[in-house]
Design an enzyme around this catalytic site. Structure first.
Site, short mmCIF file in Angstrom:
data_model
loop_
_atom_site.label_atom_id
_atom_site.label_comp_id
_atom_site.label_asym_id
_atom_site.label_seq_id
_atom_site.Cartn_x
_atom_site.Cartn_y
_atom_site.Cartn_z
N THR A 1 -22.33 -2.39 6.61
CA THR A 1 -23.05 -1.11 6.70
C THR A 1 -23.86 -0.89 5.43
OG1 THR A 1 -21.51 -0.13 8.24
CG2 THR A 1 -22.64 1.40 6.78
N HIS B 1 -17.48 -4.09 18.16
CA HIS B 1 -16.66 -3.73 16.99
C HIS B 1 -15.42 -2.97 17.46
CE1 HIS B 1 -15.35 -2.72 13.11
NE2 HIS B 1 -16.39 -2.06 12.62
N ASN C 1 -11.32 -1.83 12.18
CA ASN C 1 -11.53 -0.90 11.07
C ASN C 1 -11.38 0.58 11.41
OD1 ASN C 1 -11.88 -3.16 9.64
ND2 ASN C 1 -13.96 -2.76 8.95
N TYR D 1 -12.21 2.36 14.08
CA TYR D 1 -13.21 3.08 14.89
C TYR D 1 -12.72 3.21 16.33
CZ TYR D 1 -15.77 2.61 10.60
OH TYR D 1 -16.12 2.70 9.28
N ASN E 1 -9.66 3.85 7.34
CA ASN E 1 -9.83 4.96 8.28
C ASN E 1 -8.51 5.46 8.86
OD1 ASN E 1 -12.65 5.30 8.00
ND2 ASN E 1 -13.00 3.52 9.33
C1 8OZ Z 1 -18.06 0.61 5.12
C2 8OZ Z 1 -18.74 1.81 5.14
C3 8OZ Z 1 -19.14 2.34 6.33
C4 8OZ Z 1 -18.83 1.70 7.53
C5 8OZ Z 1 -16.61 -1.01 8.94
C6 8OZ Z 1 -18.65 -0.14 9.81
O1 8OZ Z 1 -15.70 -0.96 8.11
C7 8OZ Z 1 -17.83 -0.20 8.78
C8 8OZ Z 1 -18.13 0.49 7.50
C9 8OZ Z 1 -17.75 -0.03 6.29
O2 8OZ Z 1 -16.49 -1.73 9.94
#
Ligand code: 8OZ
Length: 371
Positions: A37, A186, A189, A191, A246
């Site tokens: 990102t 994806h 992480n 999400y 996260n």
């Molecule tokens: C760092 C900052 C913002 C997003 C990920 C899409 O960890 C990210 C991400 C990483 O997969």
């Protein structure tokens, strides 16, 4: 033919520099650019000429995985992340794919929905972010007005799931229309798809929560829909079984992810991309996980990513632990990483202050080797 007349073969060794075929995608080498990102999209979250230059510079990698790219307006959770849900975004990405292909490279788009890792300030009409369950993440989100606490997301209704699955398939089709060689879904992480997969964020009582079979259901429906839309041999998947990023964890990651990998096999994806370890989190956050078991269970091409350097990456590929290695920071700071690895040349260090801002600084201005 007499043995001494056998044609000369450069090497029988499969190493980082040897070509590979992942589905329909031919890689010139096994050095993959990890998704990163960078927050430099333009108005309307459209990819810019500067982004085109950034990706073009890195086209000597065997495969570029783009920065995470939201599939719909509700999928955004960070400022200036490029989408793949408007015609203008598709046109911007077409410039990128043309440039990378012109430089001899291959590029796949990473399809992203952030789920609860967002904020009403980043949502269309200021609505609540969606998630499997109404569980607020710990921590803060970066908005245009600075850092704010995360909010409690809205749990998706079961009846909303089919439209969500369709959004992934439409975005994959948009990616193909924009000239990509493939996509990577994806599901890591912390999400949205990971929020369904891992137990800490999924307290649903419908067919999409509870057992590992239920928690994996949305991911598998998405993978089937994306494969149907663009062909299984152009589709990859990112997983990160133990990354706590996260505010997420799974009560039994080995069991969950072995199940997922077993279910993926019949889909015959182009590749599976696994972020190992805890992604830079503190040592206390370390969680045991047997990646060799996943390698043994999975029948397709495997990309690994875990702060590899040349020697560890070469060993992973020559030993058969992985088919390719993804590099993030090293390729960010060294557009000509493949050549530097070949020559054993020194590497530029990343400019950490400019990872997520700075326009061309710390983005397209890293020096390359001179002949
Ligand atoms: C760092 C900052 C913002 C997003 C990920 C899409 O960890 C990210 C991400 C990483 O997969």
């Amino acid at each position: 033919m007499h043995a001494c007349m056998a044609p000369f073969k450069e090497s029988n060794v499969t190493d980082l520099f040897s070509p590979a075929r992942f589905g329909t995608i031919d890689l010139a080498n096994r050095i993959v650019m990890s998704s990163l990102t960078r927050n430099r999209a333009g108005v309307g979250n459209v990819p810019t000429p500067l982004m085109t230059e950034y990706y073009r510079q890195r086209a000597s990698a065997g495969l570029i995985l783009t920065e995470a790219t939201p599939i719909c307006a509700e999928g955004h959770g960070y400022p200036r992340t490029p989408g793949i849900h408007t015609p203008e975004q598709g046109a911007g990405w077409k410039q990128v794919t043309d440039a990378v292909h012109g430089a001899g490279g291959k590029i796949a788009l990473q399809l992203w929905h952030v789920g609860r890792i967002s904020h009403p300030d980043l949502q269309p009409g200021g609505i609540l972010p969606v998630a499997p369950s109404a569980i607020r993440p710990a921590g803060q989100v970066f908005t245009v007005q600075g850092m704010k606490d995360y909010v409690t997301p809205r749990a998706l209704e079961t009846s909303e799931i089919p439209a969500l699955v369709t959004s992934f398939a439409l975005a994959a089709q948009n990616a193909m229309d924009a000239g990509f060689d493939g996509v990577e879904v994806h599901a890591g992480n912390g999400y949205l798809l990971d929020q369904f997969l891992r137990s800490s964020t999924n307290q649903r009582t419908d067919a999409y929560g509870g057992s590992k079979e239920n928690r994996a259901r949305l991911l598998l429906e998405v993978m089937q829909a994306v494969c149907k839309a663009i062909g299984h041999d152009r589709v990859g998947l990112r997983l990160s079984p133990v990354t706590p990023f996260n505010d997420i964890h799974d009560a039994n990651p080995q069991d969950t992810f072995e199940y997922v990998v077993g279910q993926l096999n019949p889909l015959r994806l182009a590749f599976l991309d696994i972020l190992q370890g805890t992604g830079g989190a503190s040592k206390e956050a370390w969680i045991p996980f047997d990646y060799d078991r996943l390698r043994a269970l999975y029948t397709g091409n495997l990309i690994l990513n875990n702060e590899y350097v040349f020697e560890t990456a070469q060993l992973a590929v020559t030993s058969g632990a992985a088919d390719a290695i993804a590099f993030g920071r090293l390729l960010l700071a060294n557009p000509d990483l493949v050549e530097r690895f070949r020559r054993g040349a020194p590497l530029n260090a990343p400019d950490y202050d400019r990872l997520y801002s700075g326009e061309e600084k710390g983005y397209t201005d890293y020096p390359v080797l001179q002949d």
